[in-house]
Design an enzyme around this catalytic site. Structure first.
Site, PDB file in Angstrom:
ATOM      1  N   HIS A 136      -5.751   0.244   6.032  1.00  0.00           N
ATOM      2  CA  HIS A 136      -5.204  -0.870   5.371  1.00  0.00           C
ATOM      3  C   HIS A 136      -5.895  -0.681   3.965  1.00  0.00           C
ATOM      4  CE1 HIS A 136      -3.248  -4.862   5.144  1.00  0.00           C
ATOM      5  NE2 HIS A 136      -4.316  -4.828   4.071  1.00  0.00           N
ATOM      6  N   GLU A 137      -7.032  -0.863   4.117  1.00  0.00           N
ATOM      7  CA  GLU A 137      -8.029  -1.059   2.661  1.00  0.00           C
ATOM      8  C   GLU A 137      -7.892   0.331   1.975  1.00  0.00           C
ATOM      9  OE1 GLU A 137      -8.766  -3.785   1.985  1.00  0.00           O
ATOM     10  OE2 GLU A 137      -8.630  -4.657   4.172  1.00  0.00           O
ATOM     11  N   HIS A 140      -4.786   0.043  -0.204  1.00  0.00           N
ATOM     12  CA  HIS A 140      -4.796  -0.605  -1.361  1.00  0.00           C
ATOM     13  C   HIS A 140      -5.625   0.163  -2.195  1.00  0.00           C
ATOM     14  CE1 HIS A 140      -3.573  -4.476   0.151  1.00  0.00           C
ATOM     15  NE2 HIS A 140      -4.386  -4.627   1.108  1.00  0.00           N
TER      16      HIS A 140
END
Length: 236
Positions: A136-137, A140
Site C-alpha cells: 500500500h505504501e 503511494h
C-alpha cells in the site's frame, strides 16, 4: 488497524521505547482481558489494556515484523515488482527505509516523502498483513514520483488512496471475509476501496466529515480505480 488507515498527511507516529514508559500492570492482566472479551470493559479500559500490551510486546513485535519485512523484500512478487518500478523512476524503497516501530495511532503505517515508510508493528496481525501494508505504501511512493502528487490537494490524495487500496491486495475478497467480517460478494472490492479511501481522507484536517470525504472519492473514482499502473491489471 482497529483497522488501519494509511495517511500521508497524518503519518503514524512512533513512540518512546518500552524501557522509557512502563506499562500499567493494573490493566494488562487476564481479568481485564476477559472483561474486554465479554464486552463489559469501558472504552477507556480497553485503550489502557491494549496500550499496556503493546508496551510489553514492543521488542518482540518489532523483531517479528522486521523479519517478515526482510523476507518479503526477498520473496514477495508484489513487493519486488513495486521496488523495481520505483527504481525506474529514480527512487528506492528497501528494508533500510521501511522502518518498524510501535505506534500509538490506529494505523498500520504511513509514508513520508523525506524519510520513507513506517510500519506499526503492534498493528500487524501476520505476514500477509505486513505485505499488504508495505505494498500500500509503495503504491503511494510510486504515485508521488510518477504523478507528482500534491499532498495538500484532496483530489490527488483521494486518487492515490484509491489506487493503493486497489493494487496492494488489502481489499481482495479473502482479506475482507476473514479479517474484517465483510461478507458481501457483489461489488465487494469496490466497496472496500471506497470505504478505506474515505476513512483515510477523513483523517485530514481539511476534510469536514464523512460526507465530504465520500464526495471527493466519488469525484475521482472512475479514473483512479481503473488506473492500474504500474501493473497491467489489478494484481490480486
Amino acid at each position: 488497524m482497529a483497522e488501519s488507515v494509511n495517511s500521508e498527511s497524518k503519518p503514524a507516529q512512533p513512540t518512546p521505547s518500552a524501557d522509557q514508559v512502563q506499562p500499567d500492570e493494573n490493566f494488562y492482566n487476564w481479568s481485564t482481558f476477559f472483561t474486554i472479551l465479554s464486552g463489559q470493559a469501558s472504552k477507556e479500559d480497553q485503550q489502557k489494556y491494549f496500550r499496556a500490551r503493546d508496551l510489553v510486546n514492543e521488542e518482540s513485535d518489532i523483531k517479528r515484523v522486521e523479519k517478515q519485512r526482510d523476507w518479503l523484500f526477498q520473496n514477495s512478487p508484489v513487493i519486488r515488482f513495486l521496488r523495481d518500478e520505483i527504481n525506474k523512476l529514480g527512487g528506492d524503497i528497501n528494508p533500510m527505509n521501511v522502518r518498524i516501530r510501535r505506534c500509538t495511532t490506529s494505523q498500520g503505517g504511513g509514508i513520508d516523502q523525506d524519510y520513507g515508510i513506517l510500519i506499526c508493528a503492534n498493528y500487524m496481525r501476520n505476514q500477509g498483513h505486513v505485505e499488504d501494508t508495505i505494498a500500500h505504501e509503495m503504491v503511494h511512493a510510486y504515485d508521488y514520483m510518477r504523478f507528482k502528487v500534491d499532498r495538500w490537494n484532496l483530489r490527488h490524495q483521494a486518487c492515490t488512496e484509491i489506487r493503493a487500496s486497489t493494487l496492494s491486495g488489502e481489499c481482495r475478497f479473502t482479506r475482507e471475509f476473514f479479517t474484517r467480517g465483510q461478507w458481501r460478494f457483489t461489488q465487494q472490492m469496490q466497496e472496500c476501496v471506497r470505504r478505506r479511501a474515505t476513512l483515510s481522507l477523513m483523517a485530514r484536517p481539511s476534510v469536514k466529515d464523512d460526507v465530504h470525504a465520500a464526495r471527493i472519492v466519488n469525484e475521482v473514482w472512475d479514473s483512479c480505480f481503473n488506473d492500474t499502473r504500474p501493473f497491467d491489471e489489478i494484481y490480486r
